[in-house]
Design a protein around this motif. Sequence first.
Motif, PDB file in Angstrom:
ATOM      1  N   THR A   3      -3.378  -2.759  -4.051  1.00  0.00           N
ATOM      2  CA  THR A   3      -2.320  -3.002  -3.075  1.00  0.00           C
ATOM      3  C   THR A   3      -1.058  -3.453  -3.810  1.00  0.00           C
ATOM      4  OG1 THR A   3      -2.854  -5.336  -2.780  1.00  0.00           O
ATOM      5  CG2 THR A   3      -4.015  -3.755  -1.337  1.00  0.00           C
ATOM      6  N   LYS A  62       8.962  -3.870  -4.238  1.00  0.00           N
ATOM      7  CA  LYS A  62       8.379  -3.056  -3.161  1.00  0.00           C
ATOM      8  C   LYS A  62       9.232  -1.829  -2.865  1.00  0.00           C
ATOM      9  CE  LYS A  62       5.387  -6.498  -1.202  1.00  0.00           C
ATOM     10  NZ  LYS A  62       4.895  -7.199  -0.037  1.00  0.00           N
ATOM     11  N   THR A 102       7.956   2.142  -3.062  1.00  0.00           N
ATOM     12  CA  THR A 102       8.202   3.115  -1.996  1.00  0.00           C
ATOM     13  C   THR A 102       8.978   4.319  -2.511  1.00  0.00           C
ATOM     14  OG1 THR A 102       8.180   1.356  -0.352  1.00  0.00           O
ATOM     15  CG2 THR A 102       9.207   3.420   0.297  1.00  0.00           C
ATOM     16  N   ARG A 153       0.518   6.800  -2.884  1.00  0.00           N
ATOM     17  CA  ARG A 153       0.141   5.744  -1.942  1.00  0.00           C
ATOM     18  C   ARG A 153      -0.898   6.317  -0.997  1.00  0.00           C
ATOM     19  NH1 ARG A 153       4.803   3.364   1.779  1.00  0.00           N
ATOM     20  NH2 ARG A 153       4.541   5.365   2.784  1.00  0.00           N
ATOM     21  N   LYS A 162      -3.777   3.183   5.086  1.00  0.00           N
ATOM     22  CA  LYS A 162      -2.935   2.906   6.242  1.00  0.00           C
ATOM     23  C   LYS A 162      -2.229   1.582   6.026  1.00  0.00           C
ATOM     24  CE  LYS A 162      -5.900   5.344   9.482  1.00  0.00           C
ATOM     25  NZ  LYS A 162      -6.665   5.273  10.704  1.00  0.00           N
ATOM     26  N   GLY A 163      -0.965   1.558   6.327  1.00  0.00           N
ATOM     27  CA  GLY A 163      -0.215   0.313   6.203  1.00  0.00           C
ATOM     28  C   GLY A 163      -0.623  -0.667   7.284  1.00  0.00           C
ATOM     29  N   GLY A 195      -3.658  -2.453   4.343  1.00  0.00           N
ATOM     30  CA  GLY A 195      -2.449  -2.007   3.666  1.00  0.00           C
ATOM     31  C   GLY A 195      -2.646  -0.778   2.815  1.00  0.00           C
ATOM     32  N   TYR A 196      -1.548  -0.330   2.243  1.00  0.00           N
ATOM     33  CA  TYR A 196      -1.578   0.825   1.356  1.00  0.00           C
ATOM     34  C   TYR A 196      -2.123   0.422  -0.007  1.00  0.00           C
ATOM     35  CZ  TYR A 196       1.651   2.981   4.682  1.00  0.00           C
ATOM     36  OH  TYR A 196       2.240   3.496   5.803  1.00  0.00           O
TER      37      TYR A 196
END
Length: 90
Positions: free
Chosen positions: A38, A58, A62, A71, A74-75, A80-81
């Motif tokens: 993560t 972060k 992205t 990635r 699911k966020g 989380g990713y």
Amino acid sequence: MPEEDCTRAKANEEREEERVCLQRTAILAVLANESDLTADEIWERLPESVRLNQVRFKSILTSENGQLWIRSGKGGKGGGYTYSPLAGGG
């Protein structure tokens, strides 16, 4: 005076690009050793020298998704990713 401002702005941009490059390199080094981490796990494994701004970190995760790493998942609060290196090593 405006010329000094321009020179100062260029120097700041160069320093910022160097910081981003160092952080990308550090992220890739972390992901080379472990995958499916993560964002928080990657952050914890980064050297302190590049752990300067977690928001910027972060945004790098992205923006470089699909370019240097992938990635998955699911966020959200349920887990989380997770991030892994690209199959070809980036």
